[in-house]
Design a protein around this motif. Structure first.
Motif, PDB file in Angstrom:
ATOM      1  N   LYS A 147      79.437   5.753  24.546  1.00 17.18           N
ATOM      2  CA  LYS A 147      78.495   5.049  25.423  1.00 17.18           C
ATOM      3  C   LYS A 147      77.985   5.974  26.527  1.00 17.18           C
ATOM      4  CE  LYS A 147      77.733   0.846  28.071  1.00 17.18           C
ATOM      5  NZ  LYS A 147      76.317   0.990  27.936  1.00 17.18           N
ATOM      6  N   THR A 148      78.870   6.767  27.103  1.00 17.22           N
ATOM      7  CA  THR A 148      78.484   7.679  28.183  1.00 17.22           C
ATOM      8  C   THR A 148      77.438   8.687  27.701  1.00 17.22           C
ATOM      9  OG1 THR A 148      80.673   7.479  29.175  1.00 17.22           O
ATOM     10  CG2 THR A 148      79.350   9.375  29.850  1.00 17.22           C
ATOM     11  N   ALA A 149      77.717   9.340  26.578  1.00 13.39           N
ATOM     12  CA  ALA A 149      76.792  10.345  26.036  1.00 13.39           C
ATOM     13  C   ALA A 149      75.473   9.691  25.619  1.00 13.39           C
ATOM     14  CB  ALA A 149      77.421  11.075  24.862  1.00 13.39           C
ATOM     15  N   ASP A 150      75.547   8.552  24.932  1.00  8.62           N
ATOM     16  CA  ASP A 150      74.335   7.852  24.485  1.00  8.62           C
ATOM     17  C   ASP A 150      73.462   7.454  25.670  1.00  8.62           C
ATOM     18  OD1 ASP A 150      75.329   8.064  21.917  1.00  8.62           O
ATOM     19  OD2 ASP A 150      75.712   5.919  21.661  1.00  8.62           O
ATOM     20  N   ASP A 151      74.062   6.808  26.653  1.00 12.60           N
ATOM     21  CA  ASP A 151      73.303   6.330  27.812  1.00 12.60           C
ATOM     22  C   ASP A 151      72.657   7.486  28.572  1.00 12.60           C
ATOM     23  OD1 ASP A 151      74.023   3.745  27.162  1.00 12.60           O
ATOM     24  OD2 ASP A 151      75.487   3.526  28.790  1.00 12.60           O
ATOM     25  N   PHE A 152      73.422   8.562  28.782  1.00 11.10           N
ATOM     26  CA  PHE A 152      72.875   9.698  29.522  1.00 11.10           C
ATOM     27  C   PHE A 152      71.718  10.344  28.760  1.00 11.10           C
ATOM     28  CE2 PHE A 152      72.588  14.079  30.984  1.00 11.10           C
ATOM     29  CZ  PHE A 152      72.422  13.865  32.349  1.00 11.10           C
ATOM     30  N   CYS A 153      71.903  10.567  27.471  1.00 12.82           N
ATOM     31  CA  CYS A 153      70.870  11.202  26.651  1.00 12.82           C
ATOM     32  C   CYS A 153      69.589  10.364  26.665  1.00 12.82           C
ATOM     33  CB  CYS A 153      71.362  11.399  25.222  1.00 12.82           C
ATOM     34  SG  CYS A 153      70.161  12.240  24.165  1.00 12.82           S
ATOM     35  N   ILE A 154      69.710   9.073  26.432  1.00 10.72           N
ATOM     36  CA  ILE A 154      68.529   8.193  26.413  1.00 10.72           C
ATOM     37  C   ILE A 154      67.829   8.196  27.768  1.00 10.72           C
ATOM     38  CG2 ILE A 154      67.774   5.785  26.201  1.00 10.72           C
ATOM     39  CD1 ILE A 154      69.979   5.555  23.963  1.00 10.72           C
ATOM     40  N   SER A 155      68.592   8.190  28.856  1.00 10.99           N
ATOM     41  CA  SER A 155      67.961   8.208  30.185  1.00 10.99           C
ATOM     42  C   SER A 155      67.185   9.504  30.410  1.00 10.99           C
ATOM     43  CB  SER A 155      69.001   8.021  31.288  1.00 10.99           C
ATOM     44  OG  SER A 155      69.779   9.193  31.463  1.00 10.99           O
ATOM     45  N   GLN A 156      67.676  10.622  29.857  1.00  9.87           N
ATOM     46  CA  GLN A 156      66.999  11.910  30.006  1.00  9.87           C
ATOM     47  C   GLN A 156      65.725  11.989  29.168  1.00  9.87           C
ATOM     48  OE1 GLN A 156      68.073  14.369  32.303  1.00  9.87           O
ATOM     49  NE2 GLN A 156      69.147  12.490  32.814  1.00  9.87           N
ATOM     50  N   LEU A 157      65.696  11.248  28.077  1.00 10.94           N
ATOM     51  CA  LEU A 157      64.542  11.283  27.179  1.00 10.94           C
ATOM     52  C   LEU A 157      63.342  10.514  27.721  1.00 10.94           C
ATOM     53  CD1 LEU A 157      66.356  10.783  23.767  1.00 10.94           C
ATOM     54  CD2 LEU A 157      65.262  12.863  24.601  1.00 10.94           C
ATOM     55  N   MET A 158      63.575   9.647  28.687  1.00 10.48           N
ATOM     56  CA  MET A 158      62.513   8.789  29.235  1.00 10.48           C
ATOM     57  C   MET A 158      61.765   8.106  28.081  1.00 10.48           C
ATOM     58  SD  MET A 158      61.160  10.970  32.486  1.00 10.48           S
ATOM     59  CE  MET A 158      60.863  12.500  31.627  1.00 10.48           C
TER      60      MET A 158
END
Length: 190
Positions: A147-158
């Motif tokens: 969840k941590t990696a997924d959430d961070f990655c998606i937030s960076q992708l805008m």
């Protein structure tokens, strides 16, 4: 994301005009797997031209120095039923699908599930987002799929800024693409 319907206009940017796409000429390990990729955004297709030319030059397909690319326009004509999967947003399911297709054996169940579709559509992970996806796949943000990696990655992708892409994965799907025209786009002012 637009559903796959009759009359949908899609664009493909390349170093050459593509009238009759062929699955065997398509690269593997792309966002949604091997297939012919198009977008509803002509601007997105144009932005891919430089990348396509660089790859074609590196592969010896064209002579160095080509200063133009071609945007091929297609109309979808659904002359038979296609199985399609449309990701409505760049969410965790979309991210796992992209990772599964870019890195072998990362999300094997996702890759297996997606192999049953003629067409997969969703947000495009383009050159601007590639570093973020590479960092995700390499574990920079934590374990892939957490969840941590997924959430961070998606937030960076805008994800709200990402354009769309349609991957036609089978010969049957390609039969539904009707070539309309090819337009030469000069990359440098002449």
């Amino acid at each position: 994301m637009q559903e796959l319907v009759d009359g949908l206009i899609l664009y493909h940017g390349s170093y050459c005009e593509v009238r009759s796409p062929q699955i065997e000429k398509c690269a593997r390990r792309k966002d949604f797997g091997k297939g012919f990729y198009l977008t509803t955004s002509k601007e997105q297709a144009v932005s891919f031209l430089k990348t396509a030319i660089v790859k074609a030059e590196a592969g010896g397909v064209i002579e160095p120095g080509q200063e133009y690319g071609i945007v091929s326009t297609f109309e979808v004509r659904l002359n038979h039923e296609l199985s399609s999967y449309i990701f409505q947003s760049a969410d965790e399911d979309w991210l796992h699908c992209v990772a599964a297709h870019r890195k072998r054996n990362s999300f094997t169940e996702v890759e297996k599930k997606m192999s049953q579709y003629d067409v997969i559509a969703g947000k495009i992970a383009d050159d601007a987002t590639n570093r973020t996806l590479v960092a995700y796949i390499s574990g920079t943000y934590g374990k892939m799929g957490s969840k941590t990696a997924d959430d961070f990655c998606i937030s960076q992708l805008m994800p709200d800024r990402l354009k769309d892409q349609y991957c036609f994965k089978t010969a049957r799907a390609l039969e539904c693409l009707h070539f309309v025209e090819g337009e030469k786009i000069w990359l440098k002012k002449r």
